[in-house]
Design a protein around this motif. Sequence first.
Motif, PDB file in Angstrom:
ATOM      1  N   ARG A 132       2.402  11.144  -8.179  1.00  0.00           N
ATOM      2  CA  ARG A 132       1.214  11.361  -7.350  1.00  0.00           C
ATOM      3  C   ARG A 132       1.580  11.612  -5.898  1.00  0.00           C
ATOM      4  O   ARG A 132       1.085  12.537  -5.275  1.00  0.00           O
ATOM      5  CB  ARG A 132       0.307  10.124  -7.378  1.00  0.00           C
ATOM      6  CG  ARG A 132      -0.615  10.029  -8.543  1.00  0.00           C
ATOM      7  CD  ARG A 132      -1.402   8.733  -8.418  1.00  0.00           C
ATOM      8  NE  ARG A 132      -2.327   8.776  -7.294  1.00  0.00           N
ATOM      9  CZ  ARG A 132      -3.552   9.271  -7.355  1.00  0.00           C
ATOM     10  NH1 ARG A 132      -3.991   9.782  -8.460  1.00  0.00           N
ATOM     11  NH2 ARG A 132      -4.339   9.243  -6.306  1.00  0.00           N
ATOM     12  N   CYS A 133       2.388  10.741  -5.327  1.00  0.00           N
ATOM     13  CA  CYS A 133       2.582  10.760  -3.873  1.00  0.00           C
ATOM     14  C   CYS A 133       4.034  10.946  -3.442  1.00  0.00           C
ATOM     15  O   CYS A 133       4.293  11.646  -2.478  1.00  0.00           O
ATOM     16  CB  CYS A 133       2.035   9.479  -3.256  1.00  0.00           C
ATOM     17  SG  CYS A 133       0.233   9.437  -3.261  1.00  0.00           S
ATOM     18  N   GLY A 134       4.967  10.310  -4.137  1.00  0.00           N
ATOM     19  CA  GLY A 134       6.359  10.374  -3.697  1.00  0.00           C
ATOM     20  C   GLY A 134       6.866  11.798  -3.609  1.00  0.00           C
ATOM     21  O   GLY A 134       7.371  12.231  -2.569  1.00  0.00           O
TER      22      GLY A 134
ATOM     23  N   GLU B 290       0.861  -1.178   0.000  1.00  0.00           N
ATOM     24  CA  GLU B 290       0.000   0.000   0.000  1.00  0.00           C
ATOM     25  C   GLU B 290       0.900   1.233   0.000  1.00  0.00           C
ATOM     26  O   GLU B 290       1.918   1.279   0.699  1.00  0.00           O
ATOM     27  CB  GLU B 290      -0.873   0.000   1.257  1.00  0.00           C
ATOM     28  CG  GLU B 290      -1.824   1.165   1.309  1.00  0.00           C
ATOM     29  CD  GLU B 290      -2.821   1.030   2.450  1.00  0.00           C
ATOM     30  OE1 GLU B 290      -2.634   0.141   3.308  1.00  0.00           O
ATOM     31  OE2 GLU B 290      -3.777   1.820   2.486  1.00  0.00           O
ATOM     32  N   CYS B 291       0.532   2.231  -0.799  1.00  0.00           N
ATOM     33  CA  CYS B 291       1.286   3.485  -0.863  1.00  0.00           C
ATOM     34  C   CYS B 291       1.485   4.054   0.548  1.00  0.00           C
ATOM     35  O   CYS B 291       0.576   4.030   1.370  1.00  0.00           O
ATOM     36  CB  CYS B 291       0.525   4.480  -1.733  1.00  0.00           C
ATOM     37  SG  CYS B 291       1.316   6.084  -1.867  1.00  0.00           S
ATOM     38  N   GLU B 292       2.670   4.577   0.801  1.00  0.00           N
ATOM     39  CA  GLU B 292       2.975   5.071   2.151  1.00  0.00           C
ATOM     40  C   GLU B 292       2.451   6.474   2.430  1.00  0.00           C
ATOM     41  O   GLU B 292       2.537   6.949   3.552  1.00  0.00           O
ATOM     42  CB  GLU B 292       4.494   5.038   2.386  1.00  0.00           C
ATOM     43  CG  GLU B 292       5.017   3.622   2.552  1.00  0.00           C
ATOM     44  CD  GLU B 292       6.487   3.596   2.936  1.00  0.00           C
ATOM     45  OE1 GLU B 292       6.995   4.613   3.473  1.00  0.00           O
ATOM     46  OE2 GLU B 292       7.132   2.574   2.697  1.00  0.00           O
ATOM     47  N   HIS B 293       1.968   7.153   1.382  1.00  0.00           N
ATOM     48  CA  HIS B 293       1.381   8.470   1.646  1.00  0.00           C
ATOM     49  C   HIS B 293       0.192   8.283   2.590  1.00  0.00           C
ATOM     50  O   HIS B 293      -0.686   7.459   2.334  1.00  0.00           O
ATOM     51  CB  HIS B 293       0.920   9.112   0.337  1.00  0.00           C
ATOM     52  CG  HIS B 293       0.513  10.539   0.486  1.00  0.00           C
ATOM     53  ND1 HIS B 293      -0.552  10.921   1.259  1.00  0.00           N
ATOM     54  CD2 HIS B 293       1.022  11.675  -0.033  1.00  0.00           C
ATOM     55  CE1 HIS B 293      -0.675  12.234   1.219  1.00  0.00           C
ATOM     56  NE2 HIS B 293       0.276  12.717   0.433  1.00  0.00           N
ATOM     57  N   PRO B 294       0.138   9.047   3.688  1.00  0.00           N
ATOM     58  CA  PRO B 294      -0.903   8.789   4.684  1.00  0.00           C
ATOM     59  C   PRO B 294      -2.332   8.961   4.170  1.00  0.00           C
ATOM     60  O   PRO B 294      -3.248   8.345   4.714  1.00  0.00           O
ATOM     61  CB  PRO B 294      -0.605   9.790   5.806  1.00  0.00           C
ATOM     62  CG  PRO B 294       0.488  10.664   5.329  1.00  0.00           C
ATOM     63  CD  PRO B 294       1.100  10.080   4.100  1.00  0.00           C
ATOM     64  N   ASP B 295      -2.527   9.783   3.147  1.00  0.00           N
ATOM     65  CA  ASP B 295      -3.890   9.983   2.637  1.00  0.00           C
ATOM     66  C   ASP B 295      -4.217   9.079   1.467  1.00  0.00           C
ATOM     67  O   ASP B 295      -5.298   9.165   0.899  1.00  0.00           O
ATOM     68  CB  ASP B 295      -4.087  11.436   2.186  1.00  0.00           C
ATOM     69  CG  ASP B 295      -4.002  12.398   3.348  1.00  0.00           C
ATOM     70  OD1 ASP B 295      -4.263  11.950   4.489  1.00  0.00           O
ATOM     71  OD2 ASP B 295      -3.666  13.569   3.129  1.00  0.00           O
ATOM     72  N   CYS B 296      -3.279   8.248   1.064  1.00  0.00           N
ATOM     73  CA  CYS B 296      -3.452   7.427  -0.143  1.00  0.00           C
ATOM     74  C   CYS B 296      -3.596   5.974   0.276  1.00  0.00           C
ATOM     75  O   CYS B 296      -2.937   5.525   1.189  1.00  0.00           O
ATOM     76  CB  CYS B 296      -2.231   7.589  -1.048  1.00  0.00           C
ATOM     77  SG  CYS B 296      -2.369   6.703  -2.609  1.00  0.00           S
ATOM     78  N   SER B 297      -4.474   5.267  -0.395  1.00  0.00           N
ATOM     79  CA  SER B 297      -4.654   3.852  -0.046  1.00  0.00           C
ATOM     80  C   SER B 297      -4.408   2.959  -1.256  1.00  0.00           C
ATOM     81  O   SER B 297      -4.788   1.801  -1.258  1.00  0.00           O
ATOM     82  CB  SER B 297      -6.072   3.628   0.475  1.00  0.00           C
ATOM     83  OG  SER B 297      -7.020   3.959  -0.534  1.00  0.00           O
TER      84      SER B 297
ATOM     85  N   TRP C 262       5.772   4.206  -3.092  1.00  0.00           N
ATOM     86  CA  TRP C 262       4.645   5.042  -3.498  1.00  0.00           C
ATOM     87  C   TRP C 262       3.885   4.424  -4.663  1.00  0.00           C
ATOM     88  O   TRP C 262       4.476   3.744  -5.493  1.00  0.00           O
ATOM     89  CB  TRP C 262       5.140   6.428  -3.931  1.00  0.00           C
ATOM     90  CG  TRP C 262       6.247   6.957  -3.100  1.00  0.00           C
ATOM     91  CD1 TRP C 262       7.559   7.096  -3.472  1.00  0.00           C
ATOM     92  CD2 TRP C 262       6.174   7.391  -1.750  1.00  0.00           C
ATOM     93  NE1 TRP C 262       8.285   7.599  -2.432  1.00  0.00           N
ATOM     94  CE2 TRP C 262       7.466   7.794  -1.359  1.00  0.00           C
ATOM     95  CE3 TRP C 262       5.132   7.488  -0.837  1.00  0.00           C
ATOM     96  CZ2 TRP C 262       7.748   8.276  -0.090  1.00  0.00           C
ATOM     97  CZ3 TRP C 262       5.410   7.968   0.430  1.00  0.00           C
ATOM     98  CH2 TRP C 262       6.706   8.351   0.787  1.00  0.00           C
ATOM     99  N   CYS C 263       2.583   4.765  -4.736  1.00  0.00           N
ATOM    100  CA  CYS C 263       1.799   4.332  -5.894  1.00  0.00           C
ATOM    101  C   CYS C 263       2.473   4.865  -7.149  1.00  0.00           C
ATOM    102  O   CYS C 263       2.613   4.171  -8.136  1.00  0.00           O
ATOM    103  CB  CYS C 263       0.354   4.811  -5.777  1.00  0.00           C
ATOM    104  SG  CYS C 263       0.154   6.589  -5.654  1.00  0.00           S
ATOM    105  N   SER C 264       2.886   6.138  -7.109  1.00  0.00           N
ATOM    106  CA  SER C 264       3.737   6.691  -8.158  1.00  0.00           C
ATOM    107  C   SER C 264       4.471   7.886  -7.581  1.00  0.00           C
ATOM    108  O   SER C 264       3.985   8.541  -6.656  1.00  0.00           O
ATOM    109  CB  SER C 264       2.926   7.087  -9.397  1.00  0.00           C
ATOM    110  OG  SER C 264       2.315   8.341  -9.203  1.00  0.00           O
TER     111      SER C 264
HETATM  112 ZN   LIG Z   1      -0.145   7.106  -3.308  1.00  0.00          ZN
END
Ligand SMILES: [Zn+2]
Length: 202
Positions: free
Chosen positions: A181-183, A155-162, A176-178
């Motif tokens: 987007r998140c990294g 799961e992406c490590e960004h706290p708001d991303c699942s 990260w998912c990408s």
């Molecule tokens: Zn993400």
Amino acid sequence: MSQSAEEADRGPAFVFTGGSAPLDLVATLGRRRSAAPIERLPDPPALARWLIGSGQARTLTEPTDADLELALRLREAVYDLLRPLLDPPATGDADEAVAVVNEIGARPALGDRLVATAEGLRAEPAPGTVSEALARIARQATTLLGGPDAQRVKECEHPDCSLLFLDETQGRRRRWCSMERCGNLVKISGYRARRKRQPTSR
Ligand SMILES: [Zn+2]
């Protein structure tokens, strides 16, 4: 996808960063762990756009409400079966979710067909029904969940991303998912430092 401008008008854009169609299907419910998840499949036409965008179908029959319900059942079953891998103490109702994946996967499924192009031969999904496209994805989910790649789902490590993705890096270091987007977002905003002070319950 040439549809992206169109999608912007019609609702939240799809994300295809999972590295696997079943994971991209799970991603059609965004921010799963938040109080306000983002539903990217609000109606049957959205499902058709997602199936084409995912590359799992090229030409489809018009999706029905029943098709959408089937897709959402498959999506949530795949997620329920992945949950124990993501949060080891969590257990879902595995029997029910397994039955859903098996039931949909047992239906006739879209295969590939060969297309001759100026650049040479190309394989692409054959035309068919939405149910057949979902059966194709259910079979991919069976291979993913029942095989060694299940251990690579993160799961992406960004706290708001699942968002979930298949970590295919050698050292399994993808976080990260990408990056787009998140990294980068996390790096720019110093989110990481904040997370340490306020651990989130992802
Ligand atoms: Zn993400």
